[in-house]
Design a protein around this motif. Structure first.
Motif, PDB file in Angstrom:
ATOM      1  N   PHE A   8       0.824  -1.203   0.000  1.00 57.02           N
ATOM      2  CA  PHE A   8       0.000   0.000   0.000  1.00 57.02           C
ATOM      3  C   PHE A   8       0.860   1.257   0.000  1.00 57.02           C
ATOM      4  O   PHE A   8       1.848   1.352   0.745  1.00 57.02           O
ATOM      5  N   ASP A   9       0.490   2.217  -0.837  1.00 59.49           N
ATOM      6  CA  ASP A   9       1.188   3.504  -0.837  1.00 59.49           C
ATOM      7  C   ASP A   9       0.928   4.260   0.460  1.00 59.49           C
ATOM      8  O   ASP A   9       1.777   5.025   0.920  1.00 59.49           O
ATOM      9  N   LYS A  10      -0.266   4.057   1.007  1.00 55.23           N
ATOM     10  CA  LYS A  10      -0.635   4.759   2.241  1.00 55.23           C
ATOM     11  C   LYS A  10      -1.600   3.885   3.040  1.00 55.23           C
ATOM     12  O   LYS A  10      -2.459   3.214   2.475  1.00 55.23           O
ATOM     13  N   ILE A  11      -1.425   3.899   4.346  1.00 54.75           N
ATOM     14  CA  ILE A  11      -2.366   3.248   5.261  1.00 54.75           C
ATOM     15  C   ILE A  11      -2.909   4.337   6.174  1.00 54.75           C
ATOM     16  O   ILE A  11      -2.170   4.899   6.985  1.00 54.75           O
ATOM     17  N   TYR A  12      -4.185   4.678   5.990  1.00 54.85           N
ATOM     18  CA  TYR A  12      -4.817   5.727   6.780  1.00 54.85           C
ATOM     19  C   TYR A  12      -5.683   5.127   7.880  1.00 54.85           C
ATOM     20  O   TYR A  12      -6.418   4.157   7.644  1.00 54.85           O
ATOM     21  N   ILE A  92      -6.498  10.792  -1.783  1.00 56.51           N
ATOM     22  CA  ILE A  92      -5.915   9.730  -2.604  1.00 56.51           C
ATOM     23  C   ILE A  92      -5.733  10.204  -4.044  1.00 56.51           C
ATOM     24  O   ILE A  92      -4.670  10.001  -4.652  1.00 56.51           O
ATOM     25  N   PHE A  97      -2.158   8.205  -5.013  1.00 54.05           N
ATOM     26  CA  PHE A  97      -1.815   6.955  -4.350  1.00 54.05           C
ATOM     27  C   PHE A  97      -2.427   5.797  -5.135  1.00 54.05           C
ATOM     28  O   PHE A  97      -3.623   5.787  -5.385  1.00 54.05           O
ATOM     29  N   ARG A  99      -2.590   2.477  -4.247  1.00 55.70           N
ATOM     30  CA  ARG A  99      -3.367   1.591  -3.389  1.00 55.70           C
ATOM     31  C   ARG A  99      -3.339   2.129  -1.959  1.00 55.70           C
ATOM     32  O   ARG A  99      -2.263   2.438  -1.428  1.00 55.70           O
ATOM     33  N   THR A 100      -4.511   2.218  -1.354  1.00 56.93           N
ATOM     34  CA  THR A 100      -4.621   2.773  -0.003  1.00 56.93           C
ATOM     35  C   THR A 100      -5.463   1.856   0.874  1.00 56.93           C
ATOM     36  O   THR A 100      -6.537   1.417   0.467  1.00 56.93           O
ATOM     37  N   ILE A 102      -7.651   1.722   4.205  1.00 58.00           N
ATOM     38  CA  ILE A 102      -8.392   2.668   5.043  1.00 58.00           C
ATOM     39  C   ILE A 102      -8.985   1.928   6.236  1.00 58.00           C
ATOM     40  O   ILE A 102      -9.732   0.959   6.079  1.00 58.00           O
ATOM     41  N   ALA A 194      -9.793  -1.499   1.441  1.00 60.31           N
ATOM     42  CA  ALA A 194      -8.755  -0.889   0.613  1.00 60.31           C
ATOM     43  C   ALA A 194      -9.383  -0.409  -0.684  1.00 60.31           C
ATOM     44  O   ALA A 194     -10.367  -0.967  -1.157  1.00 60.31           O
ATOM     45  N   ASP A 196      -8.173   1.447  -4.611  1.00 64.07           N
ATOM     46  CA  ASP A 196      -7.077   1.916  -5.464  1.00 64.07           C
ATOM     47  C   ASP A 196      -7.431   3.277  -6.055  1.00 64.07           C
ATOM     48  O   ASP A 196      -8.510   3.823  -5.789  1.00 64.07           O
TER      49      ASP A 196
END
Length: 247
Positions: A8-12, A92, A97, A99-100, A102, A194, A196
């Motif tokens: 994942f580019d980001k995990i929020y 996003i 991003f 893939r994120t 959430i 998740a 994208d």
């Protein structure tokens, strides 16, 4: 764990006014995830002098492009949560991003589920757009019925399921079982999923007018075939009853 962080580019983690106690708890519950707190919208700040949304003046809904019919009977917290997820989609898209992941701030993952999580993301089609990891299967019983009975059931039902009307084509309601995952189908809850970049763009397109709760929005996209959605065969992310979500 390393695979998930790299995938994942980001995990929020969506939270409103997260305390140090809440953050420490998240570090324990999400042990090893490289997450970032995403400050959500506190619905209580909307016209704080007015307690209930149904007492809000009409201009509030017009100026904020919020559907009066859907939200006037709901809570400020539900409205804030819906806006918060939309704001994540905006972030996003702005940040591109790919893939994120959430999570809401009551989420937790058991250690055993991290391995299943890693296996799942290895097996998913490369073009997935939405992935349910923590969810409630709201049509589990109906899914087991033969298709012709499903159709009769839906046509005869006059009620609605989470703002999606019965009586239409039933296909969008039910997932199909693959070897390692479920394809399609509607699910309730947004404490662990998740999305994208393309999926976020589609969610934003449907959010130009705020007329769905956060999970309803995703269900609408899936039901109408607007997004390529998948789910883990069993929920891999759960939510804590001790630390209830602040959103």
């Amino acid at each position: 764990m390393k695979k998930i962080n790299e995938y994942f580019d980001k995990i929020y983690v969506l939270s409103v006014g997260a305390t140090l106690e809440r953050i420490d708890s998240l570090k324990t519950r999400l042990n090893g995830l490289n997450f970032e707190i995403f400050e959500g919208t506190d619905g209580k700040n909307y016209l704080p002098e007015i307690e209930s949304i149904n007492l809000f003046p009409q201009y509030f809904f017009v100026e904020n492009n919020i559907d009066y019919v859907r939200f006037n009977t709901l809570s400020k917290g539900q409205l804030g949560c819906s806006i918060s997820h939309i704001n994540i989609y905006k972030k996003i898209v702005e940040s591109s991003f790919k893939r994120t992941l959430i999570l809401e701030d009551d989420a937790f993952i058991e250690k055993k589920d991290f391995f299943a999580f890693e296996t799942l993301i290895e097996k998913l089609p490369a073009d997935w757009e939405l992935l349910y990891l923590g969810y409630k299967d709201v049509v589990k019983k109906q899914r087991k019925l033969p298709v012709f009975i499903q159709k009769i059931y839906h046509k005869r039902k006059n009620s609605r399921i989470y703002n999606i009307p019965f009586g239409r084509e039933v296909k969008g309601f039910y997932s199909t079982k693959q070897k390692k995952y479920l394809k399609g189908g509607v699910y309730l809850a947004t404490y662990g999923y998740a999305i994208d970049l393309e999926g976020a763009k589609k969610a934003l397109k449907y959010s130009k007018s705020v007329k769905f709760l956060a999970d309803e929005l995703l269900m609408e996209l899936v039901y109408h075939g607007k997004i390529k959605s998948f789910a883990s065969k069993e929920p891999l992310i759960n939510h804590s009853y001790h630390f209830q979500s602040t959103t």
